[in-house]
Write an enzyme that holds these catalytic residues in place. Structure first.
Site, short mmCIF file in Angstrom:
data_model
loop_
_atom_site.label_atom_id
_atom_site.label_comp_id
_atom_site.label_asym_id
_atom_site.label_seq_id
_atom_site.Cartn_x
_atom_site.Cartn_y
_atom_site.Cartn_z
N CYS A 1 1.10 -0.83 0.07
CA CYS A 1 0.23 0.74 -0.16
C CYS A 1 0.88 0.93 -0.10
O CYS A 1 1.02 1.78 1.15
CB CYS A 1 -0.60 -0.35 1.19
SG CYS A 1 -1.64 1.63 1.09
N CYS B 1 -0.58 4.26 2.08
CA CYS B 1 -0.27 4.37 3.35
C CYS B 1 1.39 4.18 3.89
O CYS B 1 1.64 4.39 4.56
CB CYS B 1 -0.38 2.78 3.94
SG CYS B 1 -1.63 1.72 3.58
N ASP B 2 2.35 3.70 3.39
CA ASP B 2 3.55 3.85 3.31
C ASP B 2 4.69 4.27 2.66
O ASP B 2 5.79 4.13 3.33
CB ASP B 2 4.18 2.16 3.48
CG ASP B 2 3.13 1.46 4.39
OD1 ASP B 2 2.14 1.86 5.75
OD2 ASP B 2 2.74 0.21 4.53
#
Ligand code: NDP
Length: 316
Positions: free
Chosen positions: A139, A142-143
């Site tokens: 992701c 997300c990261d």
């Protein structure tokens, strides 16, 4: 034969969607029973730091956030159970569900929040750094932030991979995209965007042989050209995998309308209703576009409110 348990609201799955549904359902006195499923806490338990969930100014780890959500659901007396639902029968007005150890539950309402599972390459080195939170992720939204100013690699050639590569290109000095065939699967517009981004290098006909690391984190990727067999190492600190997701909807397929890739279809856009009255869906099991904890939580809230209204209309 064991006794059949009757519940007002059965929630299947324990990611942000399931726990949010539980908090709302419990506070509405629906006495929800929640089965945590195969991966208690869901996909967030494999995420390191969550910095984009509103309300956590200093960020929070994925597992910590899921523990807090579970505690919040339990605070309002959600019956949270370890185990999973392995079979359902949604043919009648009572929704029948069976646990993996064959306990039969009859639910007036069901909220499906079984999520989706990211696909990974399956290489032991990839799994090692994924499990230790050392630089493997599925992701970018997300990261990606953790790799700003660094070099990253992303595997995949679909719309997700293109979207995520483009997202990473704004944060990272260089993004190398590994495409296993000689062309993209993504729509032309998405592929063109990637091709026209200066700091994205696309390597076609290229497979990952190994994710390289120093024991603490990722340091590179060993790749092989499938036509020439030439191998080379690409330095990177983040290794992203964007090769698709599998929605966890298999047990519902005989009763619930799914799209061609297995995601649950909303019967009425803007609600959480499925084609079966009294069965609602929240989170990634019906979402291949946003896939965020916050959107899952939002739809979890919707599902609980829809379930509450459904019960009220039945005079419960
Ligand atoms: P897709 O299934 O469309 O694409 C998966 C990609 O991963 C393919 O290019 C495939 O390669 C590659 N792949 C699969 N397995 C491997 C492997 N083992 N090694 C290397 N590469 C591999 O998944 P997406 O998540 O990209 O998209 C899912 C759906 O969501 C699609 O319908 C897509 O259009 C949609 N979507 C739309 C977006 C938008 O419009 N903004 C954004 C994101 C998704 P190959 O081509 O060789 O099979």
């Amino acid at each position: 034969m064991s006794e059949i348990e009757k519940v007002s609201c059965l929630i299947i799955g324990s990611g942000p969607a399931g726990y949010t549904a539980a908090i709302y359902a419990a506070r509405a006195d629906m006495k929800p029973v929640l089965y945590q499923g195969m991966q208690p806490g869901g996909q967030l338990t494999t995420t390191n730091e969550v910095e984009n969930f509103p309300g956590y100014a200093d960020g929070v780890t994925g597992p910590e956030m899921m523990m807090q959500l579970e505690a919040q659901a339990k605070r309002f007396e959600t019956d949270v159970r370890f185990g999973f639902i392995s079979k359902v029968d949604f043919t009648g007005p009572i929704h029948k569900c069976w646990t993996e150890d064959n306990k039969e539950i009859h639910a007036s309402t069901v909220i499906i929040s079984t999520g989706a599972s990211a696909k990974y390459l399956g290489l032991p080195s990839e799994q090692k750094y994924l499990e230790m939170g050392g630089g493997v992720s599925a992701c970018a939204v997300c990261d990606g932030f953790f790799y700003r100013g660094q070099e990253t690699v992303i595997v995949g050639a679909g719309d997700s991979a293109c979207e995520e590569a483009h997202y990473l290109s704004k944060l990272c000095t260089k993004v190398t995209m590994l495409v296993r065939k000689d062309d993209f699967r993504a729509s032309k517009i998405m592929a063109d965007r990637v091709k026209n981004t200066a700091n994205i290098e696309i390597l076609f006909s290229t497979d990952t042989v190994e994710v390289l690391g120093d024991g603490n984190g990722v340091t590179g990727a060993l790749v092989r050209n499938s036509i020439t067999s030439e191998e080379k190492t690409i330095p990177c600190t983040g290794f992203f995998v964007a090769i698709g997701h599998n929605p966890n909807t298999d047990i519902f397929k005989d009763f619930i309308d799914l799209d061609e890739t297995g995601y649950i279809k909303y019967a009425q856009p803007g609600t959480s209703k499925t084609n079966v009255p009294g069965v609602f869906v929240a989170g990634d099991a019906a979402d291949k576009t946003y896939r965020q904890a916050i959107t899952a939580a939002g739809t979890g809230c919707m599902a609980a409110l829809d379930a509450e209204r459904y019960l009220a209309a039945l005079g419960h």
